[in-house]
Design a protein around this motif. Sequence first.
Motif, PDB file in Angstrom:
ATOM      1  N   MET A 148       0.137  -1.737  -6.074  1.00 38.20           N
ATOM      2  CA  MET A 148       1.533  -1.765  -5.643  1.00 38.20           C
ATOM      3  C   MET A 148       1.595  -2.066  -4.152  1.00 38.20           C
ATOM      4  O   MET A 148       0.821  -1.510  -3.366  1.00 38.20           O
ATOM      5  CB  MET A 148       2.207  -0.424  -5.931  1.00 38.20           C
ATOM      6  CG  MET A 148       2.320  -0.087  -7.403  1.00 38.20           C
ATOM      7  SD  MET A 148       2.862   1.626  -7.674  1.00 38.20           S
ATOM      8  CE  MET A 148       1.381   2.531  -7.199  1.00 38.20           C
ATOM      9  N   ARG A 149       2.531  -2.907  -3.782  1.00 36.90           N
ATOM     10  CA  ARG A 149       2.690  -3.289  -2.381  1.00 36.90           C
ATOM     11  C   ARG A 149       3.869  -2.550  -1.767  1.00 36.90           C
ATOM     12  O   ARG A 149       4.925  -2.422  -2.384  1.00 36.90           O
ATOM     13  CB  ARG A 149       2.925  -4.794  -2.286  1.00 36.90           C
ATOM     14  CG  ARG A 149       3.038  -5.319  -0.856  1.00 36.90           C
ATOM     15  CD  ARG A 149       3.169  -6.824  -0.878  1.00 36.90           C
ATOM     16  NE  ARG A 149       3.241  -7.372   0.464  1.00 36.90           N
ATOM     17  CZ  ARG A 149       3.212  -8.677   0.739  1.00 36.90           C
ATOM     18  NH1 ARG A 149       3.121  -9.561  -0.268  1.00 36.90           N
ATOM     19  NH2 ARG A 149       3.278  -9.109   1.974  1.00 36.90           N
ATOM     20  N   PHE A 150       3.677  -2.086  -0.521  1.00 39.60           N
ATOM     21  CA  PHE A 150       4.724  -1.382   0.203  1.00 39.60           C
ATOM     22  C   PHE A 150       4.887  -2.037   1.568  1.00 39.60           C
ATOM     23  O   PHE A 150       3.983  -1.986   2.397  1.00 39.60           O
ATOM     24  CB  PHE A 150       4.379   0.100   0.350  1.00 39.60           C
ATOM     25  CG  PHE A 150       4.195   0.789  -0.992  1.00 39.60           C
ATOM     26  CD1 PHE A 150       5.276   1.274  -1.688  1.00 39.60           C
ATOM     27  CD2 PHE A 150       2.924   0.902  -1.560  1.00 39.60           C
ATOM     28  CE1 PHE A 150       5.114   1.886  -2.927  1.00 39.60           C
ATOM     29  CE2 PHE A 150       2.752   1.519  -2.783  1.00 39.60           C
ATOM     30  CZ  PHE A 150       3.851   1.999  -3.475  1.00 39.60           C
ATOM     31  N   GLY A 151       6.018  -2.675   1.779  1.00 40.87           N
ATOM     32  CA  GLY A 151       6.234  -3.377   3.029  1.00 40.87           C
ATOM     33  C   GLY A 151       5.469  -4.685   3.079  1.00 40.87           C
ATOM     34  O   GLY A 151       5.242  -5.344   2.062  1.00 40.87           O
ATOM     35  N   ARG A 152       5.024  -5.069   4.270  1.00 39.10           N
ATOM     36  CA  ARG A 152       4.393  -6.381   4.464  1.00 39.10           C
ATOM     37  C   ARG A 152       2.898  -6.398   4.153  1.00 39.10           C
ATOM     38  O   ARG A 152       2.370  -7.380   3.679  1.00 39.10           O
ATOM     39  CB  ARG A 152       4.584  -6.842   5.927  1.00 39.10           C
ATOM     40  CG  ARG A 152       6.024  -7.083   6.334  1.00 39.10           C
ATOM     41  CD  ARG A 152       6.112  -7.517   7.786  1.00 39.10           C
ATOM     42  NE  ARG A 152       5.619  -6.468   8.691  1.00 39.10           N
ATOM     43  CZ  ARG A 152       4.463  -6.498   9.324  1.00 39.10           C
ATOM     44  NH1 ARG A 152       3.629  -7.512   9.159  1.00 39.10           N
ATOM     45  NH2 ARG A 152       4.105  -5.503  10.123  1.00 39.10           N
ATOM     46  N   ARG A 153       2.211  -5.283   4.421  1.00 39.85           N
ATOM     47  CA  ARG A 153       0.739  -5.363   4.423  1.00 39.85           C
ATOM     48  C   ARG A 153       0.038  -4.236   3.693  1.00 39.85           C
ATOM     49  O   ARG A 153      -1.182  -4.272   3.531  1.00 39.85           O
ATOM     50  CB  ARG A 153       0.241  -5.399   5.873  1.00 39.85           C
ATOM     51  CG  ARG A 153       0.776  -4.225   6.682  1.00 39.85           C
ATOM     52  CD  ARG A 153       0.583  -4.383   8.176  1.00 39.85           C
ATOM     53  NE  ARG A 153       1.292  -3.321   8.873  1.00 39.85           N
ATOM     54  CZ  ARG A 153       0.785  -2.624   9.876  1.00 39.85           C
ATOM     55  NH1 ARG A 153      -0.447  -2.860  10.284  1.00 39.85           N
ATOM     56  NH2 ARG A 153       1.486  -1.703  10.476  1.00 39.85           N
ATOM     57  N   LEU A 154       0.741  -3.217   3.252  1.00 43.68           N
ATOM     58  CA  LEU A 154       0.113  -2.042   2.658  1.00 43.68           C
ATOM     59  C   LEU A 154       0.121  -2.128   1.137  1.00 43.68           C
ATOM     60  O   LEU A 154       1.158  -2.329   0.512  1.00 43.68           O
ATOM     61  CB  LEU A 154       0.849  -0.774   3.113  1.00 43.68           C
ATOM     62  CG  LEU A 154       0.341   0.553   2.526  1.00 43.68           C
ATOM     63  CD1 LEU A 154      -1.095   0.819   2.962  1.00 43.68           C
ATOM     64  CD2 LEU A 154       1.253   1.704   2.948  1.00 43.68           C
ATOM     65  N   TRP A 155      -1.065  -1.926   0.536  1.00 39.79           N
ATOM     66  CA  TRP A 155      -1.216  -1.880  -0.910  1.00 39.79           C
ATOM     67  C   TRP A 155      -1.850  -0.556  -1.310  1.00 39.79           C
ATOM     68  O   TRP A 155      -2.743  -0.059  -0.621  1.00 39.79           O
ATOM     69  CB  TRP A 155      -2.117  -3.009  -1.411  1.00 39.79           C
ATOM     70  CG  TRP A 155      -1.499  -4.381  -1.390  1.00 39.79           C
ATOM     71  CD1 TRP A 155      -1.410  -5.234  -0.326  1.00 39.79           C
ATOM     72  CD2 TRP A 155      -0.917  -5.063  -2.506  1.00 39.79           C
ATOM     73  NE1 TRP A 155      -0.805  -6.398  -0.703  1.00 39.79           N
ATOM     74  CE2 TRP A 155      -0.491  -6.332  -2.031  1.00 39.79           C
ATOM     75  CE3 TRP A 155      -0.713  -4.736  -3.854  1.00 39.79           C
ATOM     76  CZ2 TRP A 155       0.129  -7.267  -2.871  1.00 39.79           C
ATOM     77  CZ3 TRP A 155      -0.095  -5.658  -4.682  1.00 39.79           C
ATOM     78  CH2 TRP A 155       0.328  -6.906  -4.187  1.00 39.79           C
ATOM     79  N   VAL A 156      -1.403   0.007  -2.434  1.00 42.22           N
ATOM     80  CA  VAL A 156      -2.083   1.136  -3.066  1.00 42.22           C
ATOM     81  C   VAL A 156      -2.728   0.594  -4.325  1.00 42.22           C
ATOM     82  O   VAL A 156      -2.053   0.035  -5.202  1.00 42.22           O
ATOM     83  CB  VAL A 156      -1.109   2.278  -3.399  1.00 42.22           C
ATOM     84  CG1 VAL A 156      -1.830   3.375  -4.175  1.00 42.22           C
ATOM     85  CG2 VAL A 156      -0.502   2.845  -2.111  1.00 42.22           C
TER      86      VAL A 156
END
Length: 292
Positions: free
Chosen positions: A106-114
Motif C-alpha cells: 500500500m502506498r501512502f503519499g508520494r514515497r512511502l509504501w507498507v
Amino acid sequence: MSWLQLTLEAGDHTVVQLEDALLEAGAVAVTLSDAVDEPVLEPAPGETPLWRRTLVTGLFDAGTDVETAKHLVCAALGCDELPEARIGALEERDWVRAWMDHFHPMRFGRRLWVVPSCREPPEPEAVNLLLDPGLAFGTGTHPTTALCLEWLDGVELAGRSVIDYGCGSGILAIAALKLGAASAHGVDIDPQALHATRENAAVNGVDKHLRVGLPETLPGQAADVVLANILAGPLLMLAPRLAAATRPGGHVVLAGLLERHADELEAAYGEWFEMQPRGLREGWVRLHGIRR
C-alpha cells in the motif's frame, strides 16, 4: 480438520447463559457476533459493549453428534425446547496466511509504501516499510493509520525526534525513522505491542534509533513530533501530557477519533496548540496542531 458450528441468537436467554451452555455441551470455543450489522465503532475505555441482537456461536469437533450437542445445550439452559439454532461446518485454515493473501503493498503519499514480507516492493527505490500482520494493531489498512502515514510522508522529518504514543505495531515510529527522523520513542501499555514494535523495527533496520517502553519511560526532553493514534477518550485525558511532550514549534498529530469527537478534541488541544486543517477518511479524523 473441520469443525462444527452451532449458532444461537441471544433473546430469551442472555449472552452469558448461552456461552455457558455451549461450553457445558462441549464447545471448545465460543464467539460473539453481530446479528444485524450494527457496528460498535468506539467503546469507552474498559467497556465491552454488545449489539442489540447478538449471535453466540459454539465451535465443536467435527465428530460431535449434533442432536446430542443440542440436547446438552437445552439441558444447560433449563428449557423444554432449544431456541432456533443454525448448524454449519468450518474448514481448518491458516488464518494468518489467508489474511496475508489479501494484504498487498500500500502506498501512502508520494514515497512511502507498507509492504508485507511475502511481496516484492512495487517501487524498490521508494521508502519501503516491511510489515506483516501480528498481535499488535497497525498495518496501514485502517483509515486512522493511513491518515497518519500520509501526514508523515508529507512533512520534513530529517533530524527530528518523534514520539509514537500508543505505538501498537510500531508502524508510525518506524515510518518516521525510514523517512529521515533521527530518533523515535514508541510508547504503549500493551507488552505485546512493545514486543511487536521491537521486532518490526529490527526487520526494518531502524532498531538502533528506536526506544520502546511503557508511558513512564517517556524522555524528559520534548520531541519535535508527537503522534497518538488511539481513541478519543484517552486522547482527551492525555492532552496535558502530550502537550508537555511536544516542544514549542513542534507538531502533534492525533488520530483514532470519529468526526463527532473532533470539535471537542480540537478545543481541548487548542489550549496549547495552533490547530491546523483536519484530515478526513471514511468518517475518521486526523487532527494536527503546532505547539505554541
